[in-house]
Design a protein around this motif. Structure first.
Motif, short mmCIF file in Angstrom:
data_model
loop_
_atom_site.label_atom_id
_atom_site.label_comp_id
_atom_site.label_asym_id
_atom_site.label_seq_id
_atom_site.Cartn_x
_atom_site.Cartn_y
_atom_site.Cartn_z
N ALA A 274 9.99 2.40 -2.07
CA ALA A 274 10.75 3.01 -0.98
C ALA A 274 9.84 3.25 0.22
O ALA A 274 8.62 3.42 0.09
N PHE A 275 10.45 3.28 1.39
CA PHE A 275 9.73 3.54 2.63
C PHE A 275 9.04 4.90 2.56
O PHE A 275 9.64 5.90 2.20
N PHE B 208 4.16 1.46 4.74
CA PHE B 208 3.58 1.94 3.48
C PHE B 208 4.73 2.43 2.58
O PHE B 208 5.76 2.88 3.06
N PHE B 209 4.51 2.35 1.26
CA PHE B 209 5.58 2.60 0.30
C PHE B 209 5.23 3.73 -0.66
O PHE B 209 4.09 4.12 -0.80
N ILE C 53 9.41 -5.36 6.60
CA ILE C 53 10.39 -5.33 7.69
C ILE C 53 11.69 -4.68 7.23
O ILE C 53 12.31 -3.89 7.96
N GLN C 54 12.12 -4.98 5.99
CA GLN C 54 13.34 -4.37 5.46
C GLN C 54 13.14 -2.89 5.17
O GLN C 54 14.09 -2.10 5.20
N GLY C 55 11.93 -2.48 4.86
CA GLY C 55 11.62 -1.06 4.68
C GLY C 55 11.62 -0.58 3.25
O GLY C 55 11.17 0.54 2.99
N SER C 56 12.11 -1.39 2.32
CA SER C 56 12.08 -1.02 0.91
C SER C 56 12.42 -2.25 0.09
O SER C 56 12.87 -3.27 0.62
N TYR D 193 0.81 -1.22 0.00
CA TYR D 193 0.00 0.00 0.00
C TYR D 193 0.84 1.27 0.00
O TYR D 193 1.93 1.31 0.57
N ARG D 194 0.26 2.30 -0.65
CA ARG D 194 0.71 3.67 -0.40
C ARG D 194 0.17 4.12 0.95
O ARG D 194 -0.73 3.48 1.52
N ALA D 195 0.67 5.22 1.47
CA ALA D 195 0.13 5.76 2.72
C ALA D 195 -1.29 6.27 2.48
O ALA D 195 -1.52 7.09 1.58
#
Length: 411
Positions: free
Chosen positions: A256-257, A310-311, A235-238, A188-190
């Motif tokens: 990307a995070f 969210f990415f 968990i890795q963030g990106s 998901y996006r934010a």
């Protein structure tokens, strides 16, 4: 007394004779002078000595070439919010003379894109030294920087003093722009309402509550095939994905995070241990094996971590693909040369000497503090950026071993 006198003719003869003698002496003198002058003019003349060459021009701000004596005063210890730095000699850094520092210089130049005030004044020298050799880079560090051993604050305990090194990576997966057969796990996006409620819905609530699902509708950025891959990416963030568009075309992009739901992170691996399903091998390969043997616990495993990431989508050019995602410092990470740290122990942009020996790797190298993470807390604590893809994931999934750190701080 009888006086004898001369006649006038005799006197004239004597006078002439005297003049002749004088003329002969003069001619002999002139001849000698001429001979001496001729010999002198024929002598080989040595050229005047060449002027001394000017001293080798040194780049302003750079130390002279050659070894740098490790004798400068080292000063007092420095205390930060979560660590104590103890000054040491360069000789204490294990493997310092063997590391190929040119591999780390790209990471340092990246840090100079967004340097803190302490290191900004050194960035012009760092950039010039990108063309230097290992010896020049090493001598410059010895002249400009003071190494400090990083220790926990007094009272932190023996375990904290030993330190811990883990590793992370940038996952690389296939993904679909739309939900379709074989690709049913959304990323998901934010959502627009993210800031209206803190913390936002948990991972379980996002999948079960109608109001949470309604607020997520339309924010799907991509779909993966495996829910465990989605959890790892979060968990890795990106991560980087080979994205298949609705028209069938494919392109490589980075996810990307962007934000989180502000829920705490809880280790899904620990949840498996508490369920009695995992012993010893608390790594991603071990976790995959445990879930493959117990597929009925997959949903509880995923929900055990309430935190959701969210990415945002970023184009991935060939140049960008040579580096990792941007870390907390705001610069792209370099595989094998970037680490995540606790910024209350080590500031972003600080060069760090890392030493760790264990079953996964023996590492003694220059790295840059360029990122952080929710689990990276404490003085002697670092997360090593391994790169991207399956091989990096295998390395990162198994890395968990003792650690020693030294910060390299301007004199």
């Amino acid at each position: 007394m009888v006086h004898h006198t001369m006649s006038s003719s005799s006197t004239s003869a004597a006078s002439a004779s005297s003049k002749i003698r004088v003329m002969k002496r003069l001619l002999r003198f002139l001849a000698c002078a001429a001979i001496v002058g001729t010999l002198a003019s024929c002598a080989v003349k040595k050229p005047p000595p060449a002027p001394a060459p000017p001293p080798a021009r040194e780049e302003p701000g750079l130390p002279p070439p050659g070894p740098v004596a490790d004798t400068a005063p080292i000063g007092p210890a420095i205390e930060r919010a979560r660590s104590r730095w103890v000054p040491v000699r360069w000789a204490e850094l294990p493997g310092f003379e063997q590391d190929n520092t040119t591999d780390a210089w790209n990471a340092w130049i990246k840090s100079c894109e967004r340097p803190g005030p302490t290191f900004a004044r050194l960035c012009s020298e760092v950039r010039r030294l990108s063309l230097g050799n290992v010896e020049e880079q090493r001598n410059w560090m010895k002249a400009r920087l003071q190494p400090y051993r990083v220790e926990p604050l007094p009272g932190a305990g023996a375990a904290a003093a030993e330190g811990l090194l883990t590793s992370y990576f940038e996952p690389a997966y296939d993904a679909s722009r739309t939900a379709r057969a074989g690709f049913g796990v959304p990323l998901y996006r934010a959502p627009a309402t993210l800031g209206q409620r803190r913390p936002w819905y948990t991972r379980q609530e996002m999948e079960t509550l109608p109001e949470a699902r309604a607020q997520l509708a339309g924010t799907e950025i991509a779909w993966l095939a495996d829910p465990l891959d989605a959890l790892i990416l979060q968990i890795q963030g990106s991560g980087r994905v080979r994205l298949t568009e609705a028209d069938g075309s494919q392109r490589l992009v980075r996810l990307a995070f962007a934000a989180t739901n502000d829920q705490p992170y809880r280790s899904p691996g620990k949840w498996l241990i508490d369920q009695g399903l995992l012993r010893g091998d608390v790594t991603w390969p071990g976790i995959r094996n445990a879930l493959a043997a117990n597929p009925q616990v997959l949903q509880g495993f995923l929900w055990s971590n309430p935190r959701m990431v969210f990415f945002r989508e970023e184009a991935l050019s060939p140049l960008d693909a040579q580096f990792g995602p941007r870390g907390a410092q705001g610069v792209a990470l370099t595989p094998g040369r970037s680490i995540a740290v606790d910024p209350q122990s080590i500031p972003y942009g600080t060069p760090v000497w890392l030493s760790s020996q264990g079953p996964v790797a023996n590492l003694q190298r220059l790295v840059m503090a360029q990122d952080t993470g929710s689990a990276i807390v404490g003085a002697v604590r670092a997360d090593y950026f391994a790169g991207w893809g399956a091989e990096a994931g295998e390395f990162a999934g198994r890395m968990k071993q003792p650690l020693k750190l030294w910060v390299l701080w301007p004199r």
